[in-house]
Structures are given as C-alpha cells and as structure tokens.
Scaffold this motif. Structure first.
Motif, mmCIF file in Angstrom:
data_model
loop_
_atom_site.group_PDB
_atom_site.id
_atom_site.type_symbol
_atom_site.label_atom_id
_atom_site.label_comp_id
_atom_site.label_asym_id
_atom_site.label_seq_id
_atom_site.Cartn_x
_atom_site.Cartn_y
_atom_site.Cartn_z
ATOM 1 N N ASP A 99 -69.757 2.190 -113.896
ATOM 2 C CA ASP A 99 -68.408 2.440 -113.591
ATOM 3 C C ASP A 99 -68.046 3.612 -114.478
ATOM 4 N N ARG A 100 -66.416 3.928 -114.360
ATOM 5 C CA ARG A 100 -65.897 5.080 -114.824
ATOM 6 C C ARG A 100 -66.128 4.907 -116.729
ATOM 7 N N THR A 101 -65.994 3.733 -116.974
ATOM 8 C CA THR A 101 -66.032 3.439 -118.435
ATOM 9 C C THR A 101 -67.247 3.410 -118.954
ATOM 10 N N GLY A 102 -68.448 3.141 -118.337
ATOM 11 C CA GLY A 102 -69.737 3.225 -118.932
ATOM 12 C C GLY A 102 -70.065 1.610 -119.286
ATOM 13 N N LEU A 134 -54.105 7.289 -116.904
ATOM 14 C CA LEU A 134 -54.675 6.471 -116.040
ATOM 15 C C LEU A 134 -54.276 6.326 -114.749
ATOM 16 N N TRP A 188 -55.440 4.360 -124.408
ATOM 17 C CA TRP A 188 -55.755 5.727 -123.827
ATOM 18 C C TRP A 188 -55.169 6.742 -124.809
ATOM 19 N N ARG A 204 -72.887 -2.231 -110.570
ATOM 20 C CA ARG A 204 -72.741 -0.631 -110.512
ATOM 21 C C ARG A 204 -72.177 -0.174 -112.018
ATOM 22 N N TYR A 262 -66.256 -6.863 -115.380
ATOM 23 C CA TYR A 262 -66.838 -6.110 -116.366
ATOM 24 C C TYR A 262 -67.991 -6.773 -116.789
ATOM 25 N N CYS A 316 -53.176 1.607 -110.866
ATOM 26 C CA CYS A 316 -54.084 0.508 -110.375
ATOM 27 C C CYS A 316 -53.326 -0.210 -109.257
ATOM 28 N N ASP A 367 -60.874 -2.448 -104.967
ATOM 29 C CA ASP A 367 -62.114 -2.773 -105.632
ATOM 30 C C ASP A 367 -62.092 -3.587 -106.754
ATOM 31 N N SER A 386 -57.533 -0.873 -107.794
ATOM 32 C CA SER A 386 -58.675 -1.249 -108.943
ATOM 33 C C SER A 386 -58.255 -2.335 -109.601
#
Length: 297
Positions: free
Chosen positions: A24-27, A176, A88, A22, A242, A179, A238, A200
C-alpha cells in the motif's frame, strides 16, 4: 440475538482469511477487501463504541468537534490532548528540515509557538475545511453542514441531504485525503438515520474511531434539526488490515463482545458550532483492555 459488534468482528476475520495481500501507500502492506457494510440501531441510545477493546471515544468526539470548526491546524487538537493527527506534519517537518525531533517535542513546540504552529502544524484543506468552507468555482464559500441542517428542517424527504469532502481540486494540498468522505441522511418517523461511506477503512485503528465520531455527529445534527437518532449505516470501500496489525486483530477476535454503551447529549446546544466535549455522556461502557498498534503514515 446477535451482538451488533459481531458485524465488525466478522469483517476483521474475513480480512485475515480472505484479504488480498498488497503493498500500500505506506509501504507497510495490507490485507484488503472491497465493499463492506454494517448497520447499527442507535434509536435506543446504544452506540457502536466497540467493547472488544477500549476505544477512546472522547478523542474521536473531540476530533469531530474540531472538524466542525472548519479548522486545518493541529494546534487546537494538541491543546485538547488529541494527538492522532501529529504523524503527518511531523513526518513533513523531519523530511524538510532534516531535524530528528521527537514527537512529544514537536507537539510541544506547536502548542507553545504560534508561528511554528502556523508553518508546521497545517494539514492543508482537510475535512473541516471542505465541510464548512468549500470554495466553489464561483468563488463563494459553501457551508455544507449548515445546508444539511436546513434541508432536514425544511425538506426532510429530500434525497440530496448529504455532504462530502472529496474536493478533487484540493486533494493534492491535503496531508491526507478524506477517508470517511460522504455522509448522507434520511428521515423517517421523526428519526434521523445516517449513512457514512468510507473509501479507505483501517479496520483495527481507524474504523472504531470513525464509528464513534460519526454517531456523535449524527446525534448533534439530529438535535439541531429537531429529530431523534435512528440508524447508523457504515459502508467501507477499500477495507484493510495492516500486515503489522494481524496479531492485534487475532487478540481482539479472541474476546467476547460486551453490552454496548449508551451515549446522550446532556444539553441542547444553541447551534452546531456550540457543542463541547462535556455535552456528551457515555454510560455503561465496560470494554476489554486497549490494544496497542502503530499508525501507518
């Protein structure tokens, strides 16, 4: 007897073979599964600091000690050579100023310049803020960690001995969202067990750190409550690998686990706020080499 670390390795193998691919948020993209569990008996002193790669456990414990201060700025972390939260605020600084500053230079500015640190080193109301300084609807400040210790001392069979960081009203202000978001405690025969739920779970980089940090926290809380450590139970929501970590995962899976190390506290601190990294002693840690991988931001 099956090596305790095999639980982690089996989960990593499952992700490689059966994970749902999939975006994800980070691309970056992940292979993902929902729902996982691992259980470790730490009553003998052996702790799940992984051996199939070197885990920098002192960094994980320093991060946990920082959480316990209730702090939300990376400056104290950088002063202790902990750089795992820099990505971040650095990304935010580059985005808002347009300055292509390097990470090392950014971190040094945070250390050297208190004003700069106050503006650009802030992470928002992350973990420690919620654990130690949750602001209720009544305007009062709640120290969840202190409440856990008090309940362990006075009502150890309670099913309400837990704390969490998922403050819905403040999620949008956090660099963030948490998690590892819920910690629940259970006492039996004078031993404190801890269940940590992680919504996460970055299996390659995050989870090994979270194992080490959580058992350190469990040991501190147990000592403050006059208890001995029992089991550490990890639950993942989840759980993901990666896509740019697949080669590293295969490298780790090719290695045989070695005996887990032991961890102990070298003194009893006066309070939960009084622990230092020097209070933790790890013995018998002889891991395989570290495995390098990029953090997805």
């Amino acid at each position: 007897m099956r090596h305790p670390e095999q639980q982690y390795l089996d989960l990593m193998q499952d992700l490689l073979e059966n994970g749902d691919r999939r975006v994800d948020r980070t691309g970056v993209g992940t292979l993902s599964l929902l729902g996982a569990m691992a259980r470790f008996d730490i009553s003998t002193g052996q702790v799940p600091i992984l051996t199939t790669k070197r885990v920098y456990w002192k960094t994980a414990v320093k991060e946990m000690l920082w959480f316990l201060t209730g702090g939300t700025n990376i400056r104290p972390l950088l002063e202790n050579n902990v750089r795992i939260w820099s990505d971040w605020p650095l990304a935010k600084y580059r985005r808002e100023t347009g300055e292509a500053i390097g990470q090392a230079d950014f971190e040094q500015r945070v250390i050297d310049d208190a004003e700069f640190a106050a503006r650009w080193g802030e992470l928002g109301p992350v973990y420690g803020k919620q654990w130690r300084r949750w602001i209720g609807a009544d305007g009062r400040e709640y120290d969840q960690i202190a409440e856990v210790i008090e309940l362990l001392r006075t009502n150890p069979t309670s099913r309400r001995i837990l704390f969490h960081g998922w403050n819905v009203a403040e999620l949008g202000q956090m660099a963030l969202p948490p998690c590892h978001m819920v910690y629940q405690f259970h006492v039996a025969d004078g031993r404190l067990s801890c269940l940590m739920f992680q919504r996460s779970a970055d299996i390659l980089l995050g989870v090994p750190f979270n194992f080490a940090g959580a058992v350190a926290l469990q040991m501190m809380i147990a000592q403050q409550a006059g208890l001995q450590p029992g089991s550490f139970v990890w639950m993942g929501g989840d759980v993901h690998l990666y896509l740019n970590h697949q080669d590293q995962a295969r490298e780790q899976l090719s290695r045989q686990p070695r005996p887990l190390p032991t961890m102990r506290l070298t003194r009893k601190a006066a309070s939960i706020d009084d622990y230092r990294i020097e209070d933790f002693e790890v013995a018998g840690y002889e891991p395989h080499a570290a495995i390098q991988a990029d953090v997805a931001v």
